[in-house]
Design an enzyme around this catalytic site. Structure first.
Site, PDB file in Angstrom:
ATOM      1  N   SER A 145    -114.926  33.163  -9.466  1.00  0.00           N
ATOM      2  CA  SER A 145    -114.761  34.332 -10.344  1.00  0.00           C
ATOM      3  C   SER A 145    -113.365  34.916 -10.169  1.00  0.00           C
ATOM      4  O   SER A 145    -112.666  34.592  -9.203  1.00  0.00           O
ATOM      5  CB  SER A 145    -115.805  35.379  -9.932  1.00  0.00           C
ATOM      6  OG  SER A 145    -115.473  36.658 -10.405  1.00  0.00           O
ATOM      7  N   TYR A 158    -121.033  41.253  -5.191  1.00  0.00           N
ATOM      8  CA  TYR A 158    -120.674  40.102  -6.032  1.00  0.00           C
ATOM      9  C   TYR A 158    -119.287  39.592  -5.640  1.00  0.00           C
ATOM     10  O   TYR A 158    -119.095  38.383  -5.436  1.00  0.00           O
ATOM     11  CB  TYR A 158    -120.687  40.548  -7.499  1.00  0.00           C
ATOM     12  CG  TYR A 158    -120.344  39.463  -8.493  1.00  0.00           C
ATOM     13  CD1 TYR A 158    -121.309  38.564  -8.928  1.00  0.00           C
ATOM     14  CD2 TYR A 158    -119.061  39.350  -9.024  1.00  0.00           C
ATOM     15  CE1 TYR A 158    -121.006  37.572  -9.858  1.00  0.00           C
ATOM     16  CE2 TYR A 158    -118.742  38.367  -9.949  1.00  0.00           C
ATOM     17  CZ  TYR A 158    -119.718  37.486 -10.368  1.00  0.00           C
ATOM     18  OH  TYR A 158    -119.405  36.504 -11.282  1.00  0.00           O
TER      19      TYR A 158
HETATM   20  P1  NAI Z   1    -125.936  33.977 -16.996  1.00  0.00           P
HETATM   21  O1  NAI Z   1    -126.677  35.137 -16.455  1.00  0.00           O
HETATM   22  O2  NAI Z   1    -125.909  33.754 -18.456  1.00  0.00           O
HETATM   23  O3  NAI Z   1    -126.417  32.625 -16.291  1.00  0.00           O
HETATM   24  C1  NAI Z   1    -126.712  32.584 -14.940  1.00  0.00           C
HETATM   25  C2  NAI Z   1    -127.660  31.444 -14.709  1.00  0.00           C
HETATM   26  O4  NAI Z   1    -128.013  31.408 -13.328  1.00  0.00           O
HETATM   27  C3  NAI Z   1    -128.926  31.588 -15.520  1.00  0.00           C
HETATM   28  O5  NAI Z   1    -129.282  30.333 -16.061  1.00  0.00           O
HETATM   29  C4  NAI Z   1    -129.924  32.035 -14.477  1.00  0.00           C
HETATM   30  O6  NAI Z   1    -131.242  31.679 -14.795  1.00  0.00           O
HETATM   31  C5  NAI Z   1    -129.414  31.296 -13.259  1.00  0.00           C
HETATM   32  N1  NAI Z   1    -129.914  31.844 -12.005  1.00  0.00           N
HETATM   33  C6  NAI Z   1    -129.889  33.123 -11.583  1.00  0.00           C
HETATM   34  N2  NAI Z   1    -130.499  33.231 -10.412  1.00  0.00           N
HETATM   35  C7  NAI Z   1    -130.922  31.996 -10.072  1.00  0.00           C
HETATM   36  C8  NAI Z   1    -131.619  31.464  -8.964  1.00  0.00           C
HETATM   37  N3  NAI Z   1    -132.045  32.234  -7.961  1.00  0.00           N
HETATM   38  N4  NAI Z   1    -131.876  30.139  -8.951  1.00  0.00           N
HETATM   39  C9  NAI Z   1    -131.471  29.343  -9.965  1.00  0.00           C
HETATM   40  N5  NAI Z   1    -130.828  29.796 -11.037  1.00  0.00           N
HETATM   41  C10 NAI Z   1    -130.556  31.106 -11.089  1.00  0.00           C
HETATM   42  O7  NAI Z   1    -124.460  34.123 -16.405  1.00  0.00           O
HETATM   43  P2  NAI Z   1    -123.101  33.364 -16.684  1.00  0.00           P
HETATM   44  O8  NAI Z   1    -122.155  34.368 -17.159  1.00  0.00           O
HETATM   45  O9  NAI Z   1    -123.307  32.128 -17.440  1.00  0.00           O
HETATM   46  O10 NAI Z   1    -122.680  33.028 -15.182  1.00  0.00           O
HETATM   47  C11 NAI Z   1    -122.727  31.743 -14.635  1.00  0.00           C
HETATM   48  C12 NAI Z   1    -121.877  31.734 -13.369  1.00  0.00           C
HETATM   49  O11 NAI Z   1    -120.530  32.036 -13.722  1.00  0.00           O
HETATM   50  C13 NAI Z   1    -122.293  32.756 -12.328  1.00  0.00           C
HETATM   51  O12 NAI Z   1    -122.134  32.200 -11.053  1.00  0.00           O
HETATM   52  C14 NAI Z   1    -121.298  33.880 -12.545  1.00  0.00           C
HETATM   53  O13 NAI Z   1    -121.095  34.612 -11.371  1.00  0.00           O
HETATM   54  C15 NAI Z   1    -120.064  33.088 -12.912  1.00  0.00           C
HETATM   55  N6  NAI Z   1    -119.073  33.853 -13.638  1.00  0.00           N
HETATM   56  C16 NAI Z   1    -119.319  34.375 -14.877  1.00  0.00           C
HETATM   57  C17 NAI Z   1    -118.335  35.077 -15.535  1.00  0.00           C
HETATM   58  C18 NAI Z   1    -118.523  35.659 -16.880  1.00  0.00           C
HETATM   59  O14 NAI Z   1    -117.623  36.381 -17.350  1.00  0.00           O
HETATM   60  N7  NAI Z   1    -119.635  35.410 -17.552  1.00  0.00           N
HETATM   61  C19 NAI Z   1    -117.020  35.303 -14.929  1.00  0.00           C
HETATM   62  C20 NAI Z   1    -116.871  34.712 -13.627  1.00  0.00           C
HETATM   63  C21 NAI Z   1    -117.866  34.022 -13.018  1.00  0.00           C
END
Ligand code: NAI
Length: 260
Positions: A145, A158
């Site tokens: 991130s 986070y």
């Molecule tokens: P999102 O909330 O759309 O997706 C997160 C995914 O992780 C979901 O599929 C969810 O079901 C899964 N998840 C959550 N807890 C879980 C668990 N205990 N076991 C298995 N799966 C689990 O979020 P997004 O934005 O797609 O984020 C994905 C990654 O990217 C995360 O690690 C987030 O920190 C990182 N990220 C996102 C950014 C953004 O601007 N959206 C920026 C920087 C990093």
């Protein structure tokens, strides 16, 4: 993809947290390029729907795996090895956030975030790493991130977890580099997903995000696909322990309002 330097065809790829957002886009990106993709997440029905909807060359496999539970990770890795015989790429995407000032962070908030983002990613890396070291090949990609480098306000646990992810990336690269296993990270900028949609629907936030991103837009999940493919493909064979920022230039410098 016809150029072998950039090919992930027939790779066995695990994507944690791949039912939506960045994980889903990356999973589909690999599946479209003939990788065998195993998509993991917590809810069986959501996972199955997501996998069925993906455009793919081989069948995409849904597998329930809550990364906060070690037994789920061990079962998942065992099943993938039993079924496919090897693992070529692991992408640690599963991540959560709860935004609040440090004084309001409860112990439950802290544990919830760190258990998934940091400990869960480590346990997955370790379990898959055992197999990759045996094979003497593999690539692991951790989704870090902007908070990996410098924290944003009001996301202390986070930011802590994502900074730790960078150290984990480098530490594993040091230990596994001479045994054929590479470990790198991608640090996304501001990407519009369910995790961040509410935040960026605020107009002040939108204006700030665009003004401070040299490419003058927020990202979308598909923006993360190309670099993930690159880190899994032979093209990045001499890269390990690196954190690549995919952020529209946000971390390139300061966008001060100097008159032209
Ligand atoms: P999102 O909330 O759309 O997706 C997160 C995914 O992780 C979901 O599929 C969810 O079901 C899964 N998840 C959550 N807890 C879980 C668990 N205990 N076991 C298995 N799966 C689990 O979020 P997004 O934005 O797609 O984020 C994905 C990654 O990217 C995360 O690690 C987030 O920190 C990182 N990220 C996102 C950014 C953004 O601007 N959206 C920026 C920087 C990093």
């Amino acid at each position: 993809m016809s150029d072998p330097l950039f090919s992930v065809a027939d790779q066995i790829v695990i994507v944690s947290g791949g039912s939506r957002g960045i994980g889903r886009a990356i999973a589909e990106g690999f599946a479209q390029r003939q990788a065998h993709v195993i998509v993991t997440g917590r809810d069986e029905a959501t996972l199955k729907t997501a996998c069925d909807e993906m455009e793919s060359q081989h069948q995409v496999t849904p597998m329930v795996c809550d990364v906060a539970q070690r037994s789920h990770i061990d079962d998942c890795v065992t099943q993938v090895i039993e079924r496919f015989g090897r693992i070529d790429t692991l992408i640690n995407v599963a991540g959560v956030n709860r935004r609040k000032p440090a004084l309001d962070v409860s112990e439950d908030d802290y544990d919830f975030i760190v258990d998934i983002n940091m400990k869960g990613a480590f346990l997955f890396s370790q379990a898959v790493g055992r197999q990759m070291l045996q094979q003497e090949s593999g690539s692991q990609i951790n989704i870090a991130s902007l908070n990996t480098d410098r924290p944003l306000r009001n996301v202390l646990p986070y930011a802590t977890s994502k900074a730790a992810m960078a150290q984990m990336t480098k530490a594993l690269a040091l230990e596994w580099g001479d045994r054929g296993v590479r470990v790198n990270a991608l640090a996304p900028g501001f990407i519009l997903t369910d995790l961040t949609q509410k935040l960026w629907s605020d107009e002040t936030m939108q204006a700030w995000g665009r003004a401070n991103t040299p490419q003058r837009r927020l990202g979308v999940p598909d923006d993360m696909v190309g670099t993930a493919l690159f880190l899994a493909a032979p093209a990045s064979a001499f890269m390990t322990g690196q954190i690549l920022y995919v952020d529209g230039g946000f971390t390139a410098g300061w966008a001060w309002p100097i008159p032209e």
